[in-house]
Design a protein around this motif. Structure first.
Motif, PDB file in Angstrom:
ATOM      1  N   VAL A   1       4.961 -12.191   1.883  1.00 23.56           N
ATOM      2  CA  VAL A   1       3.945 -11.393   1.200  1.00 23.56           C
ATOM      3  C   VAL A   1       4.156 -11.462  -0.305  1.00 23.56           C
ATOM      4  CG1 VAL A   1       2.879  -9.109   1.037  1.00 23.56           C
ATOM      5  CG2 VAL A   1       3.928  -9.833   3.183  1.00 23.56           C
ATOM      6  N   PRO A   2       3.107 -11.764  -1.089  1.00 22.68           N
ATOM      7  CA  PRO A   2       3.249 -11.757  -2.549  1.00 22.68           C
ATOM      8  C   PRO A   2       3.761 -10.405  -3.041  1.00 22.68           C
ATOM      9  CG  PRO A   2       1.146 -12.714  -1.911  1.00 22.68           C
ATOM     10  CD  PRO A   2       1.749 -12.135  -0.665  1.00 22.68           C
ATOM     11  N   GLU A   3       4.629 -10.444  -4.035  1.00 17.18           N
ATOM     12  CA  GLU A   3       5.217  -9.211  -4.549  1.00 17.18           C
ATOM     13  C   GLU A   3       4.184  -8.381  -5.307  1.00 17.18           C
ATOM     14  OE1 GLU A   3       8.637 -10.051  -6.873  1.00 17.18           O
ATOM     15  OE2 GLU A   3       9.712 -11.078  -5.254  1.00 17.18           O
ATOM     16  N   GLY A   4       4.405  -7.075  -5.267  1.00 20.35           N
ATOM     17  CA  GLY A   4       3.622  -6.176  -6.102  1.00 20.35           C
ATOM     18  C   GLY A   4       2.361  -5.622  -5.482  1.00 20.35           C
ATOM     19  N   LEU A   5       2.012  -6.043  -4.260  1.00 25.42           N
ATOM     20  CA  LEU A   5       0.767  -5.559  -3.662  1.00 25.42           C
ATOM     21  C   LEU A   5       0.958  -4.266  -2.858  1.00 25.42           C
ATOM     22  CD1 LEU A   5      -0.992  -8.844  -2.464  1.00 25.42           C
ATOM     23  CD2 LEU A   5      -1.711  -7.297  -4.282  1.00 25.42           C
ATOM     24  N   ASN A   6       2.148  -4.067  -2.293  1.00 26.95           N
ATOM     25  CA  ASN A   6       2.445  -2.850  -1.522  1.00 26.95           C
ATOM     26  C   ASN A   6       1.405  -2.619  -0.414  1.00 26.95           C
ATOM     27  OD1 ASN A   6       4.702  -2.224  -3.196  1.00 26.95           O
ATOM     28  ND2 ASN A   6       3.302  -1.362  -4.724  1.00 26.95           N
ATOM     29  N   ILE A   7       1.240  -3.618   0.439  1.00 26.28           N
ATOM     30  CA  ILE A   7       0.240  -3.523   1.508  1.00 26.28           C
ATOM     31  C   ILE A   7       0.855  -3.785   2.877  1.00 26.28           C
ATOM     32  CG2 ILE A   7      -1.800  -4.064   0.104  1.00 26.28           C
ATOM     33  CD1 ILE A   7      -1.453  -6.993   0.874  1.00 26.28           C
ATOM     34  N   THR A   8       2.185  -3.659   2.994  1.00 24.16           N
ATOM     35  CA  THR A   8       2.835  -3.953   4.258  1.00 24.16           C
ATOM     36  C   THR A   8       3.064  -2.688   5.078  1.00 24.16           C
ATOM     37  OG1 THR A   8       4.999  -3.837   3.159  1.00 24.16           O
ATOM     38  CG2 THR A   8       3.992  -6.006   3.388  1.00 24.16           C
ATOM     39  N   ASN A   9       3.205  -2.892   6.393  1.00 28.82           N
ATOM     40  CA  ASN A   9       3.522  -1.782   7.281  1.00 28.82           C
ATOM     41  C   ASN A   9       5.031  -1.676   7.453  1.00 28.82           C
ATOM     42  OD1 ASN A   9       4.240  -3.829   9.101  1.00 28.82           O
ATOM     43  ND2 ASN A   9       2.338  -3.670  10.261  1.00 28.82           N
ATOM     44  N   GLU A  10       5.456  -0.817   8.385  1.00 23.58           N
ATOM     45  CA  GLU A  10       6.893  -0.584   8.562  1.00 23.58           C
ATOM     46  C   GLU A  10       7.628  -1.813   9.082  1.00 23.58           C
ATOM     47  OE1 GLU A  10       4.711   0.762  12.286  1.00 23.58           O
ATOM     48  OE2 GLU A  10       4.475   0.940  10.107  1.00 23.58           O
TER      49      GLU A  10
END
Length: 299
Positions: free
Chosen positions: A232-241
């Protein structure tokens, strides 16, 4: 580097990050639907993880007899022939929201896009191990390059790839193969049955890559098959647990106008065909969204 010092060199309606089956399919459909699109890929060719696979892919309808590498090459050729704008060997730097969408930098290029599509897929999970001449991470070419003839090989992990690679290693002349799985192996029953000569040890184990020992038993090489993890590209904060990108039914993330498709989302049953289909679905949704709001980003 301050993004403001980099001139805006391109403005698009859709920027697709990742050129595997999901990203390439998404970019192809966006392009053919008339959406101004740019596809960027970190590698020197398109095709994603299929580029790692020298094995025949028996699961893709209509491409019987083709290896993963050939599937990847056909994907690359299709994007080129269709005239889809794309950049290779391009790693994303900063991603910053703007009033109209997102500003993305890579190298000395700064792009403004209305819609951002994350299709960066997955990479083999290395766990605590580092690759070396005797320790291989993930299936495909790395395992094929591991010397196995008349050697003892340990496979760490209990999924499909663990049993698949055990079979290939035996076919290449390994003296013995032992699979170590901390829990009951989750590989398909047919795969497990295909390697009756493989010893399977279930339960806790301690693997020492420096000494090439597992629970004190000496081996000549390790194959680490701990599955995959999202890139995942850094800085997006769109991931789940679980570290994957969370999307809704349309493929949109929690951030407006940021979409994701394919294996980076862990969406249902991850494979080449589902990833490609997911990319197409996301392309259709973006096309419909743009049709309702046709204004483009001012340059």
């Amino acid at each position: 580097m301050d993004n403001r010092l980099i001139p805006i060199t391109k403005t698009v309606d859709a920027l697709v990050i990742g050129g595997g089956p999901a990203g390439s399919s998404c970019a192809l459909w966006l392009h053919k639907l008339g959406v101004d699109t740019l596809l960027v890929e970190a590698g020197d060719r398109l095709g994603g993880l299929q580029r790692r696979s020298p094995y025949e892919n028996l699961w893709i309808p209509g491409v019987m007899g083709q290896t993963g590498e050939q599937v990847a090459e056909a994907l690359h050729a299709h994007i080129v022939a269709a005239g889809v704008p794309h950049l290779l060997q391009t790693r994303i730097g900063n991603i910053r929201p703007t009033a109209e969408g997102y500003e993305v930098t890579f190298g000395t290029t700064r792009v403004l896009t209305k819609h951002l599509i994350v299709a960066t897929g997955t990479k083999p999970n290395a766990g605590p191990f580092q690759p070396s001449d005797c320790v291989v991470i993930g299936p495909g070419h790395p395992m094929e390059n591991l010397p196995v003839d008349n050697r003892k090989i340990a496979i760490l992990g209990g999924g499909d790839n663990a049993f698949d690679q055990a079979r290939f290693v035996l076919q290449r002349g390994a003296k013995s193969v032992t699979i170590f799985s901390r829990t009951t192996p989750r590989a398909q029953a047919l795969l497990q049955a295909s390697v009756p000569e493989v010893r399977v040890i279930v339960g806790p184990y301690t693997a020492d890559p420096a000494r090439l020992t597992v629970n004190g038993d000496r081996f000549d090489g390790f194959g680490v098959m701990y599955g995959f993890m999202a890139s995942v590209p850094e800085g997006l904060n769109i991931t789940n647990e679980n570290g994957y990108v969370e999307v809704n039914r349309d493929g949109e993330t929690s951030r407006p106008q940021v979409w994701a498709c394919g294996e980076v989302t862990d969406y249902w049953h991850p494979c080449v065909t589902t990833a490609a289909a997911h990319g197409i679905q996301v392309a259709k949704q973006i096309s419909r969204r743009l049709a309702r709001t046709p204004a483009t980003i001012p340059s």
